[in-house]
Design an enzyme around this catalytic site. Structure first.
Site, short mmCIF file in Angstrom:
data_model
loop_
_atom_site.label_atom_id
_atom_site.label_comp_id
_atom_site.label_asym_id
_atom_site.label_seq_id
_atom_site.Cartn_x
_atom_site.Cartn_y
_atom_site.Cartn_z
N ASP A 567 -8.14 -12.97 0.40
CA ASP A 567 -6.90 -11.53 0.10
C ASP A 567 -7.34 -11.99 2.16
O ASP A 567 -6.50 -11.48 2.85
CB ASP A 567 -7.90 -9.98 -0.37
CG ASP A 567 -7.10 -9.23 0.32
OD1 ASP A 567 -6.74 -8.84 1.57
OD2 ASP A 567 -6.70 -8.24 -0.74
N ILE A 596 -3.69 -7.54 -0.79
CA ILE A 596 -3.71 -8.62 -0.99
C ILE A 596 -4.05 -9.05 -2.50
O ILE A 596 -3.16 -9.63 -3.71
CB ILE A 596 -3.39 -9.57 0.18
CG1 ILE A 596 -2.48 -9.33 1.05
CG2 ILE A 596 -2.47 -10.51 -0.65
CD1 ILE A 596 -2.79 -10.00 1.39
N ASP A 597 -5.00 -9.10 -3.16
CA ASP A 597 -6.02 -9.42 -3.79
C ASP A 597 -5.39 -9.08 -5.07
O ASP A 597 -4.71 -9.93 -5.98
CB ASP A 597 -7.35 -9.29 -4.21
CG ASP A 597 -8.28 -10.43 -3.36
OD1 ASP A 597 -7.96 -10.78 -3.49
OD2 ASP A 597 -9.63 -9.72 -2.85
N VAL A 598 -4.97 -7.33 -5.21
CA VAL A 598 -4.21 -6.73 -6.64
C VAL A 598 -3.16 -7.41 -6.59
O VAL A 598 -2.73 -7.96 -7.93
CB VAL A 598 -4.89 -5.24 -6.58
CG1 VAL A 598 -3.70 -4.57 -8.08
CG2 VAL A 598 -5.90 -5.22 -6.33
#
Length: 835
Positions: A567, A596-598
Site C-alpha cells: 500500500d 489503498i490496501d482495502v
C-alpha cells in the site's frame, strides 16, 4: 483475446443518474467492462465542475433530461423499462419524489438491478437528510480526526485530505454488488434493490484505523504507537516536528534520501525475507549480521525468545536500539545511488521499495504508460487527455485499452437502438427464501497481509465458502498475519499446507475440480514458480477463475509489473504521500493502514464478480486482475489526469491545510471542530445573509478565511448547525472513530447488518485471540432481497488442516506423514496470538 461482442458486460444496459463521483464512477466501471451506459445530466449540465468528469463519463452515451418535468420523468421511465441496471447517488427519497424510486421501477421491470449510493442510509433518521458532500461524510465518520500516527505525534488535529476516499470505496463496492446481483440474476431472473451508503463504505475502507483490541500486547505496536503511549502517560505534549518524527519509524518502513536528493521509500518489514534482502541490496547485510542482530522466529512467546533478544529482524518492529543502528547504516548506503537506480535494484531483487514521485511524474512515467495504467483518450474539450485506466480487467480483454469519450445523444436514439437490439426476455422466478448471491461458490484463498485476504472476505459475506491456505512455516510476521487477519480473514476456514511439495500438489489436484475461484496476490513470475499459472489450472478445471492481484500490474506488461510492493509504495509512487505531506521533500503516509490496501481488495473482488458474470454467460473461466496502483489511481480521481495547458497541479496539500477553500473546510467552534460545505453557485448569498455579512468577499484561491475563523469560534457547533440546517448548508461536527464505535456497537450475538445506523461495529467479547475485539460491521452493501452474512471470526491458523485433508479423502496415516514431513501443519504458534 476477448472480442468486443463477448466482453464481460456486453449486452447489459445501464441508466446512470449519478452526479459528482460515486454514482458516475460505478457506471464508468460498468462501461469499462463493455456495458452500454446511458448517463443522465440535468439541463444545466453536470453538477461537478472538474475535468475528471470526462473520465467518469468515458464510454457512455450522455442524455440531458429535465426530471422536474413530466416529460423528462416519462422519458427516464422508458429507458429504465428497457434497462438492466439503474445507478443513482441522490439523498434518500429524491428518486421516490421524482416517481423513479426502486420499488416503482421494479414493478415495470422486475429484472432490474437498482443501485442507490446515498451519503447515509435511508433508514438512518438522524443523518439521511444531511447534504452528503465528500468532506461531510469524512467528518461524520472520523476520517479527518484519525489521519494516522504521524499526525497524532505532531499534534495536528484535524487533518484535511482532498482524496475522495468515501466515493472511491463506495463506487467499487457498488460496482461489485451490481455485478454479483447480475450473476445471481442469471439463475433466478430476479432483479435486486441495493443500497450502498457512502459513509458505511468509507468506514469499512478504514477498517484498520477503527479496529480495537483491548490490551493488545506492546510487541504488536509500532514505535510511534509506543511513543504516543509514553507521552500520554508522562503528560508530555504531542508536538514532534517532521524531522524528529522520522526517527520513530522502523528502518524497514520509512523514507531515505538518495544521492540525487530524491527520497526513496522502503516497506520491507512484513515478509521474513525482505529485511535481509533489503540489506543485501544495499550491501550492508554482512556488517549488520556480524553485529549480532537477532533472526529468530517471531511466533514464539517473548519468554521463549533467545536470551537478551528484544526483537528479531524478521518481524516488525525492531527495538529502538537496533532501529537506530540499522537506519544509520541504511542512510549512508542510500546516499550512494540515485532514487531511480535503487528502484530498479530493489525491484529486480524482489525487494519492496519505490522512489517518491508527485502525481504528475507518475502520470507520465514509463511504467504507467507502458502498462496501460494510464491511457490517452481524445476529448473534444481537452484534446488528447491522459486518464487512469480500469480498476480491474479480465486478462486478454484488449478492449480495456480502447477508451472513447462521452457521446452526446438523445433518448429517442437510445430507445431506437435498444428496440433494434432484440434480446431474450428474462424469465423471472417466483419469490424464494433469501439466499446469498454467491451461495454454492467455493473460493480457494492463497493471499496474505491486507489487500489479498480482503478479496475473499468481501465475497464471503454474500455466501461464498472460503478455504484459506497458508504455508506451514509463516513467511510474514504475526503483526501482519494475526492482527490484520482478525479483520481480513473473517468467514474463512484455515489450513496450513506446502503447495510446492509433492503432497501439497496432490491436495491441489483433489481440491481444484470443485473450486470456482482462486485468489492470490502474486506476480506472473511467482505464479509460475508455484505451478499455479492459469494454463496449468484450466487443464484441471476449465471453468476456474484465477483472481491475480499484485502491486504494479496493468492490462499490459510494463517495466515494474513484476516488482513487489505494498500500500505505502503505491502511495509513494503515485504521489499520494507527497501530496499529503505537502511536497516531495516531506512525504507522509496517508491515513495509516488500508488507504489503498482495502480498496485494492475491493477492486479485485469486483474483478471476480465480473468474471463470474462472464462465466455465467457461457464464456468459461478467466484470469481476473487488479492491482494496488489501479486502486491508488482511483482515489485520486480529481487529480489523476493531464493534458496540454492543464491548470497547475496545486490541489490542497500538506499538514496545516484544513480544506479545499473557505467554503469547504474544517472550522473550529467554541466547543470543537466542524466541517462546512455549501454549493458556491446557489447557496453563497444565503450563507452571507444568515451570517449578516452581505459584503463578505471570499477568495477561493486559499483554504483560509480569517474573518470566518474568528466568527465561528465564538459559538458552539450546535449553534452553527441550527443556523445553517434550514438552508441545507452542511455543518457537520467532526467525530473520532472511537466515538463512532462506542455509539454504534453491537454484541456478536445480536449483530444485525440491516440496522438503522449507517455505520455499525461488532464487539467480540470472547474472541479466540484472547482479547476483546471490536471490528467494523460489513454492512456497506445492503441488498433488499438477498442475504448478507455476519462473518464468523477468524480461526487460528491451521485450525482446519486435518478436517480439509479428511474431506479430500486422505487417510489418517497420510495426514500424519504430511505433518511429520512439514508438508502440512496444524498451527504456527501455541497461542492464537503469541504474547
Amino acid at each position: 483475446m476477448i472480442s468486443k461482442s463477448k466482453r464481460p458486460l456486453a449486452g447489459y444496459r445501464v441508466v446512470d443518474f449519478g452526479q459528482y463521483i460515486a454514482g458516475p464512477a460505478v457506471a464508468m466501471m460498468l462501461a469499462d467492462q463493455g456495458a452500454d451506459v446511458v448517463h443522465i445530466d440535468p439541463p444545466g449540465g453536470a453538477r461537478w465542475d472538474n475535468p475528471a468528469e470526462a473520465i467518469l463519463n468515458r464510454g457512455k452515451r450522455c442524455v440531458t433530461l429535465d426530471l422536474k418535468t413530466e416529460e423528462g420523468v416519462q422519458q427516464a421511465i422508458q429507458l429504465i423499462r428497457q434497462a438492466d441496471v439503474v445507478v443513482e447517488n441522490f439523498r434518500p427519497g429524491v428518486m421516490n419524489r421524482l416517481g423513479l424510486g426502486a420499488v416503482a421501477m421494479q414493478v415495470i421491470n422486475p429484472a432490474l438491478v437498482y443501485l442507490s449510493l446515498p451519503g447515509f442510509s435511508a433508514k438512518d433518521e438522524s443523518q439521511s437528510a444531511i447534504p452528503a458532500w465528500e468532506g461531510v461524510i469524512a467528518a461524520a465518520v472520523g476520517q479527518f480526526t484519525d489521519m494516522g500516527l504521524n499526525r497524532i505525534l505532531m499534534g495536528i488535529n484535524p487533518s484535511f485530505s482532498p482524496l475522495p476516499l468515501a466515493s472511491a470505496y463506495a463506487s467499487v463496492l457498488g460496482a461489485t454488488s451490481v455485478n454479483l446481483a447480475l450473476f445471481a440474476r442469471e439463475k433466478s431472473g430476479r432483479g435486486e434493490v441495493i443500497e450502498v451508503p457512502i459513509s458505511a463504505a468509507l468506514m469499512e475502507g478504514l477498517a484498520y484505523n477503527s479496529m480495537y483490541v483491548d490490551e493488545l500486547p506492546d510487541r504488536y505496536k509500532s514505535p510511534r504507537e509506543l511513543e504516543i503511549q509514553r507521552r500520554r502517560r508522562a503528560g508530555e505534549p504531542l508536538n514532534l516536528n517532521y524531522e524528529d518524527l522520522q526517527e520513530f519509524l522502523d528502518p524497514f518502513y520509512r523514507t531515505y534520501e538518495c544521492k540525487d536528493g530524491r527520497p526513496f521509500y522502503t516497506v520491507c518489514s512484513s515478509h521474513t525475507r525482505h529485511p535481509i534482502d533489503c540489506l543485501k541490496v544495499l550491501g550492508i547485510w554482512d556488517e549488520i549480521d556480524a553485529a549480532g542482530i537477532p533472526t529468530h522466529s517471531a511466533y514464539q512467546d517473548l519468554k521463549d525468545w533467545p536470551e537478551d533478544a528484544d526483537c528479531t529482524i524478521v518481524s516488525y518492529p525492531l527495538s529502538r536500539d537496533w532501529a537506530d543502528y540499522v537506519s544509520t547504516k541504511m542512510k549512508v548506503a542510500f546516499k550512494t545511488r540515485t532514487a531511480y537506480e535503487w528502484e530498479t535494484l530493489f525491484g529486480e531483487a524482489g525487494v519492496p521499495g519505490s522512489a517518491h514521485r508527485v502525481t504528475r511524474e507518475w502520470i507520465h512515467s514509463e511504467h504507467a504508460l507502458a502498462s496501460g495504467l494510464m491511457l490517452t483518450v481524445d476529448e473534444p474539450k481537452y484534446g488528447p487527455m491522459l486518464q487512469f485506466g480500469n480498476t480491474c480487467w479480465l486478462q486478454g480483454d484488449t478492449s480495456v485499452m480502447d477508451k472513447q469519450c462521452a457521446q452526446p445523444t438523445s433518448v429517442e436514439q437510445v430507445l431506437q437502438g435498444w428496440a433494434e437490439d432484440t434480446r431474450e426476455v428474462i424469465s423471472v422466478a417466483a419469490e424464494a427464501e433469501p439466499e446469498g448471491w454467491l451461495d454454492g461458490i467455493r473460493i480457494l484463498d492463497l493471499t496474505n497481509v491486507i489487500a489479498g485476504p480482503t478479496i475473499a472476505a468481501t465475497l464471503a459475506r454474500f455466501g461464498a465458502e472460503v478455504i484459506s491456505i497458508d504455508p506451514p512455516i509463516p513467511t510474514l510476521d504475526p503483526w501482519n498475519t494475526i492482527v490484520f487477519g482478525m479483520q481480513a480473514n473473517q468467514g474463512k476456514t484455515s489450513a496450513l499446507l506446502d503447495l510446492k511439495s509433492g503432497s501439497g500438489r496432490e491436495v491441489l489436484l483433489r481440491l481444484l475440480p470443485d473450486i470456482d475461484v482462486i485468489t492470490i496476490n502474486a506476480n506472473d513470475g511467482q505464479l509460475q514458480r508455484l505451478g499455479l499459472s492459469y494454463e496449468e489450472l484450466r487443464e484441471i478445471n476449465p471453468e476456474i477463475i484465477l483472481c491475480q492481484f499484485d502491486a504494479y500490474s496493468g492490462p499490459k506488461a510494463g517495466p515494474r509489473s513484476d516488482y513487489s510492493g505494498y500500500d505505502d509504495l503505491a502511495q509513494a509512487t503515485t504521489g499520494i504521500m507527497s501530496r499529503f505531506g505537502g511536497g516531495i521533500d516531506t512525504p507522509e503516509e496517508h491515513a495509516h493502514f488500508g488507504t489503498i490496501d482495502v480498496l485494492g481488495g475491493y477492486c479485485a473482488a469486483q474483478a471476480v464478480a465480473v468474471a463470474l458474470v462472464n462465466r455465467a454467460k457461457g464464456n468459461g473461466g478467466s484470469v481476473a486482475r487488479s492491482s494496488l496502483i489501479a486502486a491508488g489511481q482511483l482515489i485520486q480521481v480529481p487529480f489523476m489526469y493531464d493534458y496540454v495547458n492543464r491548470e497547475p497541479f496545486n490541489e490542497p496539500s500538506g499538514r496545516q491545510v484544513k480544506g479545499s477553500d473557505p467554503l469547504y473546510r474544517c472550522y473550529q467552534a467554541a466547543d470543537g471542530w466542524f466541517f462546512l460545505a455549501l454549493n458556491k453557485k446557489t447557496q453563497i448569498e444565503d450563507f452571507k445573509c444568515v451570517l449578516n455579512l452581505p459584503e463578505l468577499e471570499i477568495s477561493m484561491e486559499s483554504d483560509r478565511h480569517p474573518l470566518l475563523e474568528a466568527l465561528f469560534i465564538t459559538q458552539s457547533r450546535r449553534y452553527w448547525e441550527e443556523l445553517f440546517c434550514p438552508l441545507d448548508i452542511s455543518c457537520q461536527p467532526l467525530v473520532t472513530m472511537s466515538q463512532l464505535r462506542e455509539q454504534n456497537i453491537m454484541d456478536e450475538s445480536e449483530a444485525n447488518l440491516d440496522g438503522a445506523q449507517s455505520v455499525a461495529f461488532i464487539r467480540f467479547a470472547d474472541h479466540p485471540c484472547g482479547y476483546r475485539l471490536e471490528l467494523i460491521a460489513p454492512n456497506s452493501v445492503r441488498p433488499l432481497r438477498s442475504k448478507v452474512r455476519v462473518p464468523v471470526v477468524m480461526p487460528k491458523y491451521g485450525a482446519h488442516t486435518v478436517t480439509l485433508l479428511q474431506q479430500l479423502q486422505f487417510s489418517d496415516s497420510e495426514i500424519e506423514q504430511m505433518i511429520e514431513e512439514g508438508a502440512a501443519a496444524i498451527q504456527w504458534s501455541d497461542r492464537y496470538m503469541p504474547t
